[in-house]
Design a protein around this motif. Sequence first.
Motif, mmCIF file in Angstrom:
data_model
loop_
_atom_site.group_PDB
_atom_site.id
_atom_site.type_symbol
_atom_site.label_atom_id
_atom_site.label_comp_id
_atom_site.label_asym_id
_atom_site.label_seq_id
_atom_site.Cartn_x
_atom_site.Cartn_y
_atom_site.Cartn_z
ATOM 1 N N HIS A 200 35.811 -34.701 -6.752
ATOM 2 C CA HIS A 200 34.606 -33.767 -6.502
ATOM 3 C C HIS A 200 34.325 -32.442 -6.019
ATOM 4 O O HIS A 200 33.337 -31.879 -6.155
ATOM 5 C CB HIS A 200 33.350 -34.627 -5.954
ATOM 6 C CG HIS A 200 32.972 -36.089 -6.812
ATOM 7 N ND1 HIS A 200 33.567 -36.301 -8.705
ATOM 8 C CD2 HIS A 200 32.823 -37.685 -6.400
ATOM 9 C CE1 HIS A 200 32.733 -37.296 -8.801
ATOM 10 N NE2 HIS A 200 32.591 -38.039 -7.732
ATOM 11 N N ARG B 93 32.767 -29.086 -8.307
ATOM 12 C CA ARG B 93 31.461 -29.282 -7.956
ATOM 13 C C ARG B 93 31.333 -28.278 -7.509
ATOM 14 O O ARG B 93 29.815 -27.734 -7.921
ATOM 15 C CB ARG B 93 30.488 -30.785 -8.524
ATOM 16 C CG ARG B 93 31.092 -31.724 -9.242
ATOM 17 C CD ARG B 93 30.511 -32.660 -9.475
ATOM 18 N NE ARG B 93 30.822 -33.773 -10.479
ATOM 19 C CZ ARG B 93 30.734 -35.016 -10.543
ATOM 20 N NH1 ARG B 93 29.904 -35.483 -9.518
ATOM 21 N NH2 ARG B 93 31.003 -36.131 -11.262
ATOM 22 N N ASP C 58 28.804 -36.705 -4.295
ATOM 23 C CA ASP C 58 28.647 -36.445 -5.838
ATOM 24 C C ASP C 58 28.537 -34.603 -5.968
ATOM 25 O O ASP C 58 29.148 -34.115 -7.121
ATOM 26 C CB ASP C 58 28.041 -37.479 -6.581
ATOM 27 C CG ASP C 58 27.674 -38.750 -6.446
ATOM 28 O OD1 ASP C 58 28.388 -38.979 -6.254
ATOM 29 O OD2 ASP C 58 26.898 -39.239 -7.114
#
Lengths: 334, 334
Positions: free
Chosen positions: B325, B328, B275
């Motif tokens: 992801h 991020r 994540d």
Amino acid sequence: MFVVSTRVKSRFQVETYIVHFADRLIAGIWKCGNPVCAGIDPRPQSLPQGFLEGFTPDPVGVATAIRVFGKGVVDVVAKLIPVVKFQAAFYEALGPEGSKALQETARHARKQGMIVIFDGKRNDIGSTAEAYANAYLSVDEQRADDEASSAWEVDAITINTYLGSDGVNPFLEAAGHSEKGVFALVRTSNPSAVEFQDIVADGKPLYRHVADRVVDWAERYRDSSGYSLLGAVVGATYPEQLAELRSTMPGIFFLVPGYGAQGGSAADVAPAFNDQGLGAIVNNSRGLVFAYNRPELREKYHGDWQRAIEHAAHEMIADLAEHTHARRLRSPGD
Amino acid sequence: MFVVSTRVKSRFQVETYIVHFADRLIAGIWKCGNPVCAGIDPRPQSLPQGFLEGFTPDPVGVATAIRVFGKGVVDVVAKLIPVVKFQAAFYEALGPEGSKALQETARHARKQGMIVIFDGKRNDIGSTAEAYANAYLSVDEQRADDEASSAWEVDAITINTYLGSDGVNPFLEAAGHSEKGVFALVRTSNPSAVEFQDIVADGKPLYRHVADRVVDWAERYRDSSGYSLLGAVVGATYPEQLAELRSTMPGIFFLVPGYGAQGGSAADVAPAFNDQGLGAIVNNSRGLVFAYNRPELREKYHGDWQRAIEHAAHEMIADLAEHTHARRLRSPGD
């Protein structure tokens, strides 16, 4: 470059220009009357006592030392045995200077008529495997040496097949073109070989799956006597598997590590040979090349390390002749 | 030599002396804001048009050319991405001169702050694996460079685990000592990867057996954030397996080949990330390093090959940010 496609006619009729790798290997074995391979693993700490003192203690000096040592080993064994195997790791450990030492020592061994195996266990995907194959197995006609050769001037390479056929075929194609050889890892000689190689699927262990594919791959690359340029690495330390693989892999030459220091005996390697004493070469690294470290040989030869190696080579030849069909490689007058 | 045992505190607090390989890798990824690895596979035939003309057409000349080219690639990408991977095969194909080019280019990349992976897929039994580990992962304090290093001055190596734990442990021990890294082949990106890697035993394919052992081996070598210095090579071309392995291999960094020329897309590699956008580096070789061979980039940059590579690097960074992801990893102000 090899251009004449003559074959070995019989054990006593070996033509000058032999092209197929298996033919060259068999000719070398017959000529020497034994299937011994000297494994040169130049660990600096195992060199003869005082040997390193003549060289500077930096990578260039140590690389020079292992080159001088390796050539010295070759000068002793070239008269006695057909094959020499260079362990890439010990040369790479010295950086590019070590790589150069390997190249020069390999060239020296080929000039002395030995068959040279580069033990690098290389492996990669298609186009990269091709680059490795070109490095070790191609014939580079640009090189201005007496004899055109690949960048590394070796006759065969060891490979790892985990990536499957598109990682293996480039080696076979290059070897087929240049009349060189390939030995695929099937069953290694180390204790933890069992961890993956013995995993059983569809009723047979992984090493048998690999062995069966090696037999398939080998098919297209056989010489007139039925041997392929693709051989297999099968350790001496697992004699049952060696016997099993011998029966399921006809026409595949075995490179057998594990004799000597790793615990394999002549009786253990006996199943690797066929009735004629062919089908395998048996490697000995530490037990042969560092024989001078055995106290009784150091004493007997007063520190002459080359005579100690010569002694160990004769000893191994006799040991294999006593316990295996390799005795049949000797002509009656030997 | 690294002596201070400070850790990464947060994504915005990276200390100067970072010791654990995973920490260094994460710090590099955060600093650049992306997980891209440039794969330098210097195929002479793919060098920029006319590039080879400035060098002699022998191995020394070609090796010099790929050294100059490789440094030129590094000079462009070092500002943008954290990792560079050198494919040993293409250097070895040029003989010892090529090995020297690899060493010098790797040193150059480290001096520019990049994390350098030696992609050699090395493997051998215990004491020989130790020699490879010393070659690539030890810290050699004898060397008189600005920074003590191994013979090859790299930060990590790729290995093949077919020989089991006694062939793997020497790499882990050396890496643990020198704060370097190891990436074990689990699932390769090539079409024939399935041949052995998908053989099913005890209800799971071979690559899962390997993956499970990698998790075991990795355990002893984790940093404070939970990542191990032992990572895994998992190809982008098998996205389902990538997702499966991500979930079964927590705390194992993936080196993901196969993006770009081999057919893997950013969406395919998305499952490799957690994540936070961590857990993987994505390699691109041909698509990045030979980007100047794309007709539209050749035209756009009037043959300036370095600007074409820079363009392709930005393109890949944006592609990964859009579809994974990895977005991020960018700080809000980027």
